[in-house]
Design an enzyme around this catalytic site. Structure first.
Site, mmCIF file in Angstrom:
data_model
loop_
_atom_site.group_PDB
_atom_site.id
_atom_site.type_symbol
_atom_site.label_atom_id
_atom_site.label_comp_id
_atom_site.label_asym_id
_atom_site.label_seq_id
_atom_site.Cartn_x
_atom_site.Cartn_y
_atom_site.Cartn_z
ATOM 1 N N GLY B 11 45.325 44.955 45.427
ATOM 2 C CA GLY B 11 45.718 43.830 44.668
ATOM 3 C C GLY B 11 45.723 44.207 43.167
ATOM 4 O O GLY B 11 44.810 44.682 42.526
ATOM 5 N N VAL B 133 31.312 35.668 39.582
ATOM 6 C CA VAL B 133 30.782 34.514 38.827
ATOM 7 C C VAL B 133 30.701 34.829 37.592
ATOM 8 O O VAL B 133 30.279 35.677 36.829
ATOM 9 C CB VAL B 133 29.220 34.261 39.277
ATOM 10 C CG1 VAL B 133 28.684 32.929 38.792
ATOM 11 C CG2 VAL B 133 29.198 34.377 41.000
ATOM 12 N N GLY B 135 33.133 35.144 35.402
ATOM 13 C CA GLY B 135 34.049 36.274 34.719
ATOM 14 C C GLY B 135 33.309 37.391 34.068
ATOM 15 O O GLY B 135 32.666 38.256 34.574
ATOM 16 N N GLU B 191 45.988 25.717 37.462
ATOM 17 C CA GLU B 191 46.822 26.136 38.279
ATOM 18 C C GLU B 191 47.634 24.965 38.308
ATOM 19 O O GLU B 191 47.362 23.713 38.255
ATOM 20 C CB GLU B 191 46.246 26.462 39.641
ATOM 21 C CG GLU B 191 45.338 27.430 39.507
ATOM 22 C CD GLU B 191 45.797 29.034 39.664
ATOM 23 O OE1 GLU B 191 46.901 28.966 39.780
ATOM 24 O OE2 GLU B 191 45.228 29.911 39.385
ATOM 25 N N LYS B 206 30.444 29.647 43.353
ATOM 26 C CA LYS B 206 29.969 30.212 42.491
ATOM 27 C C LYS B 206 28.270 29.929 42.552
ATOM 28 O O LYS B 206 27.343 30.805 42.301
ATOM 29 C CB LYS B 206 30.352 30.165 40.969
ATOM 30 C CG LYS B 206 31.756 30.622 40.864
ATOM 31 C CD LYS B 206 32.300 30.357 39.508
ATOM 32 C CE LYS B 206 33.850 30.898 39.384
ATOM 33 N NZ LYS B 206 34.743 30.071 38.280
ATOM 34 N N GLY B 338 40.047 35.184 33.119
ATOM 35 C CA GLY B 338 41.029 35.674 32.460
ATOM 36 C C GLY B 338 41.016 37.248 32.851
ATOM 37 O O GLY B 338 40.205 37.885 33.381
#
Lengths: 469, 469
Positions: B11, B133, B135, B191, B206, B338
């Site tokens: 990915g 969790v 980021g 989104e 999370k 991000g």
């Protein structure tokens, strides 16, 4: 190392008592987390007749440091004496005797980190020190492990709980410095002699340790420029508040003269798009701005906007704001001192040694070694900042012209200016004049200041602080 | 493991592109931190013709997942596909093939953590998931390592950046929910279909992971009570503000019904004196309050005092406030999503595997294993809280009497009440009535609510939120 890990605690004051408490009262938990029992086998104190926590078996208490260090059954020595005298001997002897060391001793590491770590490497042993900076806040692990993908580009930290407590009291209860200090002493947040806390020395010790981890520099604490909170007048807190700012004592590290230029958006995200979106690939991010291989370190009161994260840290709390070139900014906050918060960090180190993590980290990090990261320490003169300047000036014509001329000579422009009307009954006595500048190099600002202080119309040496943005 | 560690990236979207960028652009740094080179050897994508970061050599890009996983030269598979379908197969296949796995996949761990971790233990391999969790905020390490001396007693966390961004816009710019959502979508913070973010599902995933680490419970995300931000009206933000509160979407874990009773001082310090003082020993601290072996988990909008730490977390940031029974409260804050923040956490995991820390941690933590910590998940009914309740009521006599009678029947007393005068031209239409209660068990409050909603004088179902204190 045998299955059970045996501990000698050297020093059983406030923090030592907390460590003993956690190990003895929560033995099952510690065993489960460490994967093996961690047993408190020896507690060395100065006065064995003193009352201690009832959980500590009397027979493990002694006054014999050497016997504890050289006991072949002991695996880890926990040094909680503090200071750089006896504590240093304890740590070096323990390492030479083949023990791992856990310490909360910021002064020892800041002063003699190279010597201690070299001794540890020679003995193939590990030194852990999460409790040495910011008490219960795990900032050593954050900088050394969690942010390992990053080059840290700046640190702004509240590392002295006493100073922050006093400033909070002055700000929230309109107290004078003297009254706030007395209150802090009464509540146990300040020592009888508070000098090392309020003059910035304690914070400088901790900053030296963070700078070693983040930049590989071995700055001696006395080389770190520092200004304490003892020069702050209640008047400055009020003026700051009027301008929309809160005064905090910050320990700061900046890696380039561009860093404090108000371009926080770019700094916070490392210049890289940090949006949450979405599917598909992002455009390739622009190469990050080259990080200058120089770092300026200082401890000083700084005016922060009320909405800044660090402006909102109250009381005896500590907080560390770290700028990483990949992650952007992350914040770590919590109790910066105290018995149980500090014990939490000491026991976390013991568990890490039990798990075997600490040994790996120690070997990989190569702290206080010859393998630096190429950073040099530079004096803070080059750091650009905005400045808050308070002058006591004679209330007569031409004063402002003289001052603004000197600032203009150093190419420092004025952002805002506050002068309240003189009170009627004191029209001829000096009045406060507050000037906020645009960005200027610290060195140029100080040069201007020297000249301003020589003006005949200035009644007292200028008071000045940096602005956080 | 050979000297160089070879990575296959499965990915290469937003986060994958960031990971590739850090590994390729900062190879020297990563090598230095990991103690050995970490080499990106394979990048598997769906569409190899798409434009990619120019640093990625074209010849390592392919579409063949199996070839990457079964390549004997690959040591670590980084799964960044997301979701619980193909991603699960990739992770299980990689473990079976003897690879360590690093993943940012919260849904997979929340849904199938037990299966994944059991497979890893069977294969004697390690799974790392710091990026799953919050980021770039290193909360997995904080809970699992830094706070290992503590039993966590409560967690309050902002774990969904989209929701926090929308609430910040509604609060600071007086926007409607719809307008704030549209703005978030335009800026890439939401989104096209924002459901999983704004209905609390993402935060529940999370929270399930944090609850496994802190309490050893394997709560399925769909079992976690959740309420999203999509029911919040701009009116509620205004009323909350008028009362001195800010609305935040919180993921919370509480270990006892006493925890949210306003006694924050005692909770924050674990009931233990945390003063900074001094020399000599402290009085032995009182034994800590026994922690109930049950934990309530939920995701919901909560009214926080403006001065609360979490009330001040703005925009797309995440923050996790952890209460430990030894340390008290510590806070971890930063970018919750991000490209580069998430890449920072993924690469930190790779470095930890290189150093050998991650393997030790994985073995010691025994996550999603049969060795729990004795906690059970209980429904949030028993959690005591104050409540904000907004009703649209007919402006006629007796309405308030009916409502207060029902609350009194459930022994819920009223702390404050706001009803503004009806506007002249709408005197007969329903008016908002806001009631803030004293502490009450969630279950009793909900029972009262059911009865209130049946009153003929209530124009729309009641809107309600918990209060943070």
């Amino acid at each position: 190392m045998s299955d059970t890990i045996n501990i000698a605690l050297i020093g059983c004051g406030t923090v030592g008592g907390g460590v003993a408490r956690v190990l003895l009262a929560n033995a099952d938990r510690v065993t489960q987390r460490a994967g093996r029992p961690i047993a408190l086998r020896r507690v060395v104190v100065r006065d064995p007749s003193k009352a201690r926590d009832a959980l500590i078996p009397r027979e493990i208490i002694s006054t014999d440091i050497d016997a504890a260090i050289h006991d072949p059954n002991i695996h880890i020595v926990v040094e909680l004496i503090g200071g750089t005298g006896l504590a240093k001997k304890v740590v070096l002897d323990a390492l030479a005797a083949g023990k791992h060391v856990v310490t909360a001793n910021k002064a020892l590491l800041a002063d003699a980190g190279a010597e201690v770590f070299e001794a540890a490497r020679r003995a193939d042993r590990t030194v852990c020190f999460e409790a040495a900076v910011a008490g219960g806040v795990p900032v050593i692990r954050a900088l050394g492990e969690s942010l390992a993908a990053n080059q840290v580009t700046a640190i702004q930290a509240i590392l002295n709980g006493t100073s922050n407590f006093i400033l909070t009291s002055m700000t929230e209860h309109n107290m004078s410095y003297a009254a706030a200090l007395a209150e802090a002493q009464r509540l146990g947040y300040a020592e009888a002699d508070p000098t090392l806390d309020v003059d910035g020395s304690d914070a400088a010790h901790k900053l030296a340790i963070l700078a070693q981890i983040s930049f590989g520099v071995a700055a001696k604490p006395h080389e770190i420029a520092r200004q304490g909170i003892d020069t702050i007048d209640a008047m400055d807190i009020r003026f700051a508040n009027e301008l929309g700012y809160t005064i905090k004592l910050l320990a700061e590290a900046w890696t380039s003269e561009e860093t404090r230029t108000g371009d926080r958006g770019a700094r916070n995200s490392g210049g890289i798009d940090t949006t949450l979106s979405g599917s598909g690939i992002h455009p390739a991010p622009a190469p990050r701005r080259a990080v200058e291989k120089a770092v300026a370190l200082h401890v000083a009161p700084v005016l922060l906007r009320h909405t800044d994260l660090l402006a909102q840290v109250r009381g005896a709390y500590n907080a560390v704001l770290v700028y990483g070139d990949v992650v952007g900014e992350t914040l770590y906050q919590g109790p910066g001192a105290g018995q149980m918060p500090t014990a939490s960090s000491v026991v976390a180190d013991l568990i890490d040694l039990g798990v075997g993590r600490a040994q790996r980290t120690f070997a990989a990090a190569k702290l206080w070694s010859r393998e630096g990261r190429g950073f040099t320490v530079e004096p803070p003169e080059r750091v650009r900042s905005r400045f808050y300047l308070r002058l006591q000036v004679a209330d007569k014509p031409g004063v402002l012209a003289d001052i603004t001329r000197i600032l203009a000579d150093e190419e420092i422009s004025i952002s805002s200016l506050v002068q309240h009307e003189a009170q009627e009954d004191g029209a001829s006595s000096p009045v406060p004049l507050v000037i906020v500048t645009h960005y200027a190099a610290t060195g140029r600002f100080r040069r201007a200041l020297e000249r301003i202080n020589k003006l005949g119309t200035i009644a007292a040496p200028a008071v000045f602080f940096s602005m956080g943005d």
